[in-house]
Motif scaffolding. Sequence first.
Motif, short mmCIF file in Angstrom:
data_model
loop_
_atom_site.label_atom_id
_atom_site.label_comp_id
_atom_site.label_asym_id
_atom_site.label_seq_id
_atom_site.Cartn_x
_atom_site.Cartn_y
_atom_site.Cartn_z
N TRP A 1 0.85 -1.19 0.00
CA TRP A 1 0.00 0.00 0.00
C TRP A 1 0.88 1.24 0.00
O TRP A 1 1.69 1.43 0.92
N ARG B 1 -1.18 7.97 -0.01
CA ARG B 1 -1.23 9.26 -0.69
C ARG B 1 -2.39 10.09 -0.15
O ARG B 1 -3.29 9.56 0.48
N LYS C 1 -7.07 10.40 -4.23
CA LYS C 1 -7.46 9.17 -4.93
C LYS C 1 -6.69 9.06 -6.24
O LYS C 1 -6.21 10.07 -6.76
N THR C 2 -6.65 7.86 -6.77
CA THR C 2 -6.24 7.66 -8.15
C THR C 2 -7.20 6.69 -8.81
O THR C 2 -7.68 5.76 -8.16
N HIS C 3 -7.50 6.96 -10.05
CA HIS C 3 -8.36 6.07 -10.81
C HIS C 3 -7.54 5.21 -11.77
O HIS C 3 -8.09 4.40 -12.51
N ARG D 1 -5.25 2.26 -13.10
CA ARG D 1 -5.15 0.84 -12.80
C ARG D 1 -4.23 0.21 -13.83
O ARG D 1 -4.08 0.72 -14.94
N LEU E 1 -1.06 -1.53 -10.26
CA LEU E 1 -1.88 -0.69 -9.39
C LEU E 1 -3.30 -1.22 -9.50
O LEU E 1 -3.92 -1.17 -10.55
N SER F 1 -6.01 -0.99 -6.91
CA SER F 1 -7.15 -0.40 -6.22
C SER F 1 -6.72 0.86 -5.49
O SER F 1 -5.52 1.12 -5.34
N CYS F 2 -7.70 1.59 -5.01
CA CYS F 2 -7.47 2.78 -4.20
C CYS F 2 -8.52 2.77 -3.10
O CYS F 2 -9.72 2.72 -3.37
N HIS G 1 1.57 -1.01 4.71
CA HIS G 1 2.08 0.31 4.32
C HIS G 1 3.30 0.77 5.09
O HIS G 1 4.06 1.61 4.62
N TYR H 1 -5.28 7.88 1.48
CA TYR H 1 -5.72 6.80 0.60
C TYR H 1 -4.60 5.79 0.47
O TYR H 1 -3.43 6.17 0.39
N TRP I 1 -3.03 3.30 -2.09
CA TRP I 1 -2.97 2.86 -3.48
C TRP I 1 -2.45 1.42 -3.41
O TRP I 1 -1.30 1.18 -3.05
#
Length: 119
Positions: A21, A24, A27-29, A31, A50, A52-53, A68, A81, A83
């Motif tokens: 993990w 951050r 969010k990031t979309h 993948r 990558l 999921s978020c 993490h 979040y 990642w």
Amino acid sequence: MDGLVIKPKWADMILSGVKTWEIRGSKTHKRGTIGIIKSGSGLVYGTVELMSCVPLTMYNWEINKDKHHVSYADIDYKTPYAWVMGNPIIYPEPIPYKHPQGAVIWVKLPDIQGEEEQS
């Protein structure tokens, strides 16, 4: 492919599979396969998926510390979040890229995956 710029300590942990993990403040979309870049190096050291978020509560933070390795006291994000990453691949030799001025988090990389497979 996109490259994620990460401090060297965390990049090494991600590529070794110890850290799955990346924490951050947004969010990031995105993948799929991304390159892992050690900040300040100008080099791509490998790739990860990558996947999921996930927004983190303090409870989720604590029970997932093994994913993490970050102390909650060290984070200054309103909403942190995770990642979620997996399937790390370390390149035998890091691949140089041209770092665009002002890029801090993401860098658009040329097709380095294809170059790596040919060498």
